[in-house]
Design an enzyme around this catalytic site. Structure first.
Site, PDB file in Angstrom:
ATOM      1  N   HIS A   1     -13.845 -50.514 -16.678  1.00 53.51           N
ATOM      2  CA  HIS A   1     -14.374 -49.450 -17.524  1.00 53.51           C
ATOM      3  C   HIS A   1     -15.481 -48.643 -16.863  1.00 53.51           C
ATOM      4  O   HIS A   1     -15.629 -47.465 -17.143  1.00 53.51           O
ATOM      5  CB  HIS A   1     -14.780 -50.013 -18.885  1.00 53.51           C
ATOM      6  CG  HIS A   1     -13.575 -50.239 -19.739  1.00 53.51           C
ATOM      7  ND1 HIS A   1     -12.965 -51.465 -19.835  1.00 53.51           N
ATOM      8  CD2 HIS A   1     -12.817 -49.388 -20.461  1.00 53.51           C
ATOM      9  CE1 HIS A   1     -11.893 -51.344 -20.614  1.00 53.51           C
ATOM     10  NE2 HIS A   1     -11.785 -50.105 -21.007  1.00 53.51           N
TER      11      HIS A   1
ATOM     12  N   ARG B   1     -13.305 -43.179 -27.133  1.00 52.70           N
ATOM     13  CA  ARG B   1     -13.572 -44.622 -27.036  1.00 52.70           C
ATOM     14  C   ARG B   1     -14.889 -44.911 -27.737  1.00 52.70           C
ATOM     15  O   ARG B   1     -15.962 -44.644 -27.198  1.00 52.70           O
ATOM     16  CB  ARG B   1     -13.707 -45.045 -25.577  1.00 52.70           C
ATOM     17  CG  ARG B   1     -12.418 -45.042 -24.774  1.00 52.70           C
ATOM     18  CD  ARG B   1     -12.685 -45.578 -23.376  1.00 52.70           C
ATOM     19  NE  ARG B   1     -11.486 -45.881 -22.636  1.00 52.70           N
ATOM     20  CZ  ARG B   1     -10.916 -45.059 -21.749  1.00 52.70           C
ATOM     21  NH1 ARG B   1     -11.449 -43.877 -21.508  1.00 52.70           N
ATOM     22  NH2 ARG B   1      -9.828 -45.429 -21.111  1.00 52.70           N
TER      23      ARG B   1
ATOM     24  N   ARG C   1     -10.646 -43.831 -31.674  1.00 62.02           N
ATOM     25  CA  ARG C   1     -10.119 -45.196 -31.605  1.00 62.02           C
ATOM     26  C   ARG C   1     -11.143 -46.156 -32.184  1.00 62.02           C
ATOM     27  O   ARG C   1     -12.334 -46.054 -31.868  1.00 62.02           O
ATOM     28  CB  ARG C   1      -9.820 -45.558 -30.148  1.00 62.02           C
ATOM     29  CG  ARG C   1      -9.262 -46.962 -30.003  1.00 62.02           C
ATOM     30  CD  ARG C   1      -8.837 -47.251 -28.584  1.00 62.02           C
ATOM     31  NE  ARG C   1      -9.979 -47.507 -27.721  1.00 62.02           N
ATOM     32  CZ  ARG C   1      -9.864 -47.754 -26.419  1.00 62.02           C
ATOM     33  NH1 ARG C   1      -8.671 -47.744 -25.837  1.00 62.02           N
ATOM     34  NH2 ARG C   1     -10.935 -47.995 -25.689  1.00 62.02           N
TER      35      ARG C   1
ATOM     36  N   GLU D   1      -0.215 -51.165 -25.709  1.00 66.21           N
ATOM     37  CA  GLU D   1      -0.827 -51.584 -24.448  1.00 66.21           C
ATOM     38  C   GLU D   1      -0.626 -53.061 -24.165  1.00 66.21           C
ATOM     39  O   GLU D   1      -1.192 -53.608 -23.231  1.00 66.21           O
ATOM     40  CB  GLU D   1      -2.313 -51.199 -24.408  1.00 66.21           C
ATOM     41  CG  GLU D   1      -3.125 -51.562 -25.633  1.00 66.21           C
ATOM     42  CD  GLU D   1      -4.565 -51.041 -25.563  1.00 66.21           C
ATOM     43  OE1 GLU D   1      -4.996 -50.541 -24.520  1.00 66.21           O
ATOM     44  OE2 GLU D   1      -5.258 -51.170 -26.579  1.00 66.21           O
TER      45      GLU D   1
ATOM     46  N   ASN E   1      -3.384 -48.507 -18.875  1.00 66.91           N
ATOM     47  CA  ASN E   1      -4.289 -49.370 -18.093  1.00 66.91           C
ATOM     48  C   ASN E   1      -4.076 -50.823 -18.477  1.00 66.91           C
ATOM     49  O   ASN E   1      -3.912 -51.698 -17.620  1.00 66.91           O
ATOM     50  CB  ASN E   1      -5.756 -49.010 -18.355  1.00 66.91           C
ATOM     51  CG  ASN E   1      -6.035 -47.543 -18.143  1.00 66.91           C
ATOM     52  OD1 ASN E   1      -5.278 -46.877 -17.472  1.00 66.91           O
ATOM     53  ND2 ASN E   1      -7.116 -47.056 -18.716  1.00 66.91           N
ATOM     54  N   ASP E   2      -4.116 -51.076 -19.767  1.00 61.89           N
ATOM     55  CA  ASP E   2      -3.912 -52.459 -20.205  1.00 61.89           C
ATOM     56  C   ASP E   2      -2.452 -52.860 -20.102  1.00 61.89           C
ATOM     57  O   ASP E   2      -2.141 -53.988 -19.731  1.00 61.89           O
ATOM     58  CB  ASP E   2      -4.412 -52.648 -21.649  1.00 61.89           C
ATOM     59  CG  ASP E   2      -5.904 -52.890 -21.668  1.00 61.89           C
ATOM     60  OD1 ASP E   2      -6.375 -53.695 -20.846  1.00 61.89           O
ATOM     61  OD2 ASP E   2      -6.604 -52.261 -22.470  1.00 61.89           O
TER      62      ASP E   2
ATOM     63  N   ARG F   1      -7.232 -56.176 -14.413  1.00 60.36           N
ATOM     64  CA  ARG F   1      -7.580 -54.839 -13.941  1.00 60.36           C
ATOM     65  C   ARG F   1      -8.954 -54.762 -13.281  1.00 60.36           C
ATOM     66  O   ARG F   1      -9.297 -53.765 -12.657  1.00 60.36           O
ATOM     67  CB  ARG F   1      -7.476 -53.825 -15.099  1.00 60.36           C
ATOM     68  CG  ARG F   1      -8.439 -54.074 -16.223  1.00 60.36           C
ATOM     69  CD  ARG F   1      -8.033 -53.304 -17.470  1.00 60.36           C
ATOM     70  NE  ARG F   1      -8.774 -52.065 -17.649  1.00 60.36           N
ATOM     71  CZ  ARG F   1      -8.719 -51.317 -18.752  1.00 60.36           C
ATOM     72  NH1 ARG F   1      -7.937 -51.666 -19.766  1.00 60.36           N
ATOM     73  NH2 ARG F   1      -9.418 -50.229 -18.861  1.00 60.36           N
TER      74      ARG F   1
ATOM     75  N   CYS G   1      -2.513 -42.189 -22.852  1.00 60.39           N
ATOM     76  CA  CYS G   1      -3.948 -41.951 -22.678  1.00 60.39           C
ATOM     77  C   CYS G   1      -4.568 -42.852 -21.621  1.00 60.39           C
ATOM     78  O   CYS G   1      -5.771 -42.855 -21.428  1.00 60.39           O
ATOM     79  CB  CYS G   1      -4.686 -42.092 -24.004  1.00 60.39           C
ATOM     80  SG  CYS G   1      -4.658 -43.762 -24.653  1.00 60.39           S
TER      81      CYS G   1
HETATM   82  C1  PEP Z   1      -5.684 -48.281 -21.715  1.00 62.81           C
HETATM   83  O1  PEP Z   1      -5.695 -49.505 -21.788  1.00 62.81           O
HETATM   84  O2  PEP Z   1      -4.865 -47.639 -21.031  1.00 62.81           O
HETATM   85  C2  PEP Z   1      -6.677 -47.488 -22.468  1.00 62.81           C
HETATM   86  C3  PEP Z   1      -6.594 -46.184 -22.535  1.00 62.81           C
HETATM   87  O3  PEP Z   1      -7.702 -48.159 -23.035  1.00 62.81           O
HETATM   88  P1  PEP Z   1      -8.968 -48.740 -22.259  1.00 62.81           P
HETATM   89  O4  PEP Z   1      -8.893 -48.244 -20.834  1.00 62.81           O
HETATM   90  O5  PEP Z   1     -10.168 -48.258 -22.960  1.00 62.81           O
HETATM   91  O6  PEP Z   1      -8.772 -50.211 -22.348  1.00 62.81           O
HETATM   92 MG    MG Z   2      -6.844 -50.454 -23.356  1.00 62.46          MG
END
Ligand code: PEP
Ligand code: MG
Length: 754
Positions: free
Chosen positions: A362, A469, A505, A603, A626-627, A637, A674
């Protein structure tokens, strides 16, 4: 075997440079397994030989001079095989090579183990015995463990320029290699930040005023003495006198010259108090570490504990913990946190270097959102020695140059200039719609969620907010924000973008986003209590947030709500009930609130396989690649060690995305992406080909993605997708996209994209 092993590992970890590590290993190993010689050879890849770097048993003068060519002798054999070679009578082996420069007699017993890092043999750790000897399994694994330690120390030394195995090799452009975190080039001064009361993380710094530092140090020691006396009193009735003697031992240490006097001496030699304390404590603890007696060895941890206690008070005393951020601050730390990030005034922050974390952490996402170049996962970062140094950071390729040569500075100034030119070119498209050459429009939304003073670029150009976020404003506070505070916060975003839609979110804490006031200690935080799971277990937190969001949107009518980390339909049903309840409560209380459109994040692999059931329940889907990538590929990650395996172009991820889009279509639900994949110009083309309805990304990526999408047709992107789906490897997909972009004359964006 275990005891000496622990001791050596501990000493190696505390050693200040590679020479010390080598020396510790050769002497201690020789003693521990009672051999006649222990040596380390390192591979010089340029000269293609193995150079003797340390020995206990052979002639000292041979160190640095004796070189064994590749593929020769038993050392060569260990390297070739990348496996241990254990022979009782070496001279009778057909690969035996006698070297007289080392002063060796004919040693018979031979055990060599390779020193390996990232599949590459860096050298050999070898023990020799005059008599015949076959080494036992336990001895082999003992050397193995130490070779792994050595590998870490060698890699670090190479990266920081301490180790140059070949005399002729000039060190013109040395750099430290990490992972790209956020694109861009930054120049500036390293400011090391460290978590409170972590002695190991305290950087070296010069004392500004030694007398003030000494005063503060003595005050901190006095405070620890007070704490300990109070503790001792408290235990008076419950602990027998002999156990309470421990307190006296600690108090004695706090009055001792070796601890206090030595620290004060270091302060007056120019070190700041925390740095002087760290060095003295480590020196002192090492003496105990080296003792054979188990009881006395344990005292080392007491010394370190006392050190931490003093540090804690030192950090509380005025002045010292107040970090100053000069113009062009490059924030450097073992694990730079979002909070440390937020503390630096935006206009002074030039870049970020973090020893831990990866490009999907993050902090890296935050850096990209704010257009701050960042390098992550630089495991060999000499954090303690970086404060105040001039640094160049290359966020495109994940490199950091510490005190670079003028030629490097010039080269990077040119690169930064090219960057500026590209950005200007991109700005020409600012007011044009995001439309493919065959007229398909694909709105680009903004990912945001920063406190107001950290405003992002892309506000004007975006079609709205695709992902707000909410955890970030929660992270930079010291308690949960009240409903009214949250209302103000959300209203600001909703109004800024009005009438464009804003997708807020609900809280996604847990994983790598703990709140300082809501500690979560978990073995596997990414598989633990995270996102919607916490919200449903704490309806009071969730309800407060939902009420605040609904109130903030009153009269604006541009709010959509998004639920993170959904892994089953019950979570959606329960959350929907709570949202409805919040709405009804507010209506009863007289607020004019509307029920917003509600979406879920896809996700987690389970959500992919249940996408229809989820789509049926909500208004839209948003894919968190991402997740999704981390959970599909089983790659953390944040873990630099496996970062090469983390790839959102993995064929499994592409297929999952297609399944999501098809599932959503069954119920005519819109799908947005996203995750970071949406903000990468190359992957955005694939997402277009898949038929996603919109993309949401950081402000910094918006114009780049728009440029590519305005240069491509839907038909072309579909053809590219078909070709990508025939690939069996992420690397092949990447090559395909690179070629396609280059053909379109957009190659420059590949570099700038990630
Ligand atoms: C993701 O997981 O792709 C996402 C957009 O959420 P975050 O990166 O905040 O976990
Ligand atoms: Mg996520």
């Amino acid at each position: 075997m275990l005891d000496p092993l622990h001791r050596i590992v501990h000493e190696v970890n505390a050693a200040s440079d590679l020479n010390e590590v080598l020396q510790i290993i050769v002497t201690q190993v020789k003693q521990a397994i009672e051999v006649d010689v222990c040596s380390v050879y390192l591979t010089d890849f340029e000269r293609r030989d193995h150079v003797l770097m340390a020995t206990d048993g052979l002639r000292e003068e041979a160190v640095g001079k004796v070189r064994l060519p590749y593929h020769r002798g038993l050392i060569g054999l260990v390297c070739e095989r990348a496996e241990p070679v254990n022979v009782a009578d070496a001279p009778s082996h057909n690969r035996y090579l006698f070297t007289h420069e080392t002063g060796e007699t004919q040693y018979k017993g031979f055990l060599g183990v390779p020193i390996i890092q990232n599949r590459k043999v860096l050298g050999v750790l070898v023990v020799r015995q005059i008599d015949m000897r076959t080494f036992a399994d336990g001895e082999v694994t003992f050397l193995f463990t130490l070779a792994a330690q050595l590998a870490g120390a060698i890699t670090h030394a190479q990266a920081s320029g301490q180790l140059v195995t070949s005399e002729e090799r000039a060190p013109p452009k040395r750099f430290l290699q990490g992972r790209p975190g956020s694109p861009g080039v930054a120049f500036g001064t390293a400011v090391v930040v460290y978590p409170p009361a972590d002695l190991d993380a305290v950087p070296d710094k010069k004392a500004q005023d030694p007398d003030v530092e000494e005063d503060e140090f003595r005050t901190a020691v006095a405070a620890v003495i007070q704490d300990l006396m109070a503790l001792e009193d408290r235990f008076e009735d419950s602990l027998p006198a002999e156990d309470r003697a421990l307190f006296d031992a600690w108090l004695m240490m706090l009055g001792s010259d070796s601890l206090i006097g030595k620290t004060v001496q270091r302060i007056h030699e120019g070190d700041w108090a925390p740095g002087a304390l760290r060095q003295t404590i480590e020196e002192h603890a090492k003496v105990f570490d080296a003792m054979e007696d188990v009881y006395l060895r344990e005292r080392a941890s007491d010394v370190r504990d006392l050190g931490r206690r003093i540090l804690m008070h030192l950090q509380r005393e005025g002045g010292i913990q107040q970090t100053e951020y000069p113009e062009g601050t490059i924030l450097v730390g073992d694990e730079v946190s979002a909070m440390q990030f937020a503390e630096v005034p935006k206009e002074r922050l030039a870049g970020i270097v973090s020893a831990r974390g990866a490009s999907f952490s993050h902090v890296a996402i935050l850096a990209r959102a704010m257009d701050v170049p960042a390098v992550m996962g630089m495991s060999n970062l000499p954090v303690t020695r970086m404060d105040g140094r001039f640094v160049i950071l290359d966020g495109y390729v994940g490199r950091v140059y510490v005190s670079p040569a003028p030629s490097v500075v010039e080269e990077y100034q040119r690169l930064a200039e090219e960057d500026r030119e590209l950005s200007e070119e991109l700005r020409a498209d600012k007011d044009l719609p995001c439309e493919t050459t065959d007229g398909v429009s694909i709105p680009l939304y903004l990912n945001t969620g920063l406190i107001s003073e950290m405003s992002t670029s892309g506000t004007e150009e975006s079609a709205g907010v695709g992902l707000y976020r909410t955890e970030l404003p929660f992270m930079v506070r010291d308690s949960f924000p009240a409903e009214s505070v949250q209302v103000n916060n959300y209203r600001k975003v909703l109004k800024t973008f009005h009438p464009r839609p804003v997708i807020i979110r609900t809280l996604d804490i847990g994983g790598d986003k703990p709140l300082p006031y809501f500690p979560l200690e978990e073995q596997n935080p990414f598989l633990g209590w995270r996102g919607i799971r916490i919200s449903l277990d704490h309806p009071e937190i969730f309800m407060t947030q939902v009420r605040a969001v609904l109130r903030a949107a009153a009269g604006l009518d541009n709010l959509k709500l998004l639920l993170p980390m959904i892994s089953n339909v019950d979570e959606v049903d329960d959350a929907l009930l709570l949202i409805q309840r919040a709405h009804d409560e507010l209506t009863e209380e007289g607020y004019e609130v509307a029920m917003p459109k509600i979406g879920v994040m896809i996700e987690v692999p389970a959500a992919v396989y249940q996408v229809e059931a989820l789509a049926r329940r909500v208004d839209f889907l948003s894919v968190g690649t991402n997740d999704l990538t981390q959970y599909l590929l089983a790659v953390d990650r944040n873990n630099g060690r496996v970062a090469d395996l983390y790839d959102d172009l993995h064929p499994a991820v592409l297929r999952a995305l297609i399944q999501i889009i098809e599932g959503a279509r069954t119920y005519q639900r819109e799908v947005s992406v996203c995750g970071e994949m949406a903000g990468n110009p190359a992957t955005a083309v694939l997402l277009l080909g898949m038929g996603v309805d919109s993309l949401s990304m950081n402000g910094g990526s918006l114009l780049r993605v728009k440029w590519v999408l305005r240069s491509v047709s839907l038909a072309r992107s579909k053809a590219l997708l078909q070709a990508a789906l025939r690939c069996e490897r992420a690397s092949e997909v990447k090559a395909l996209l690179r070629n396609a972009l280059e053909e379109m004359g957009l190659g420059g964006l590949m570099r700038a994209g990630r």
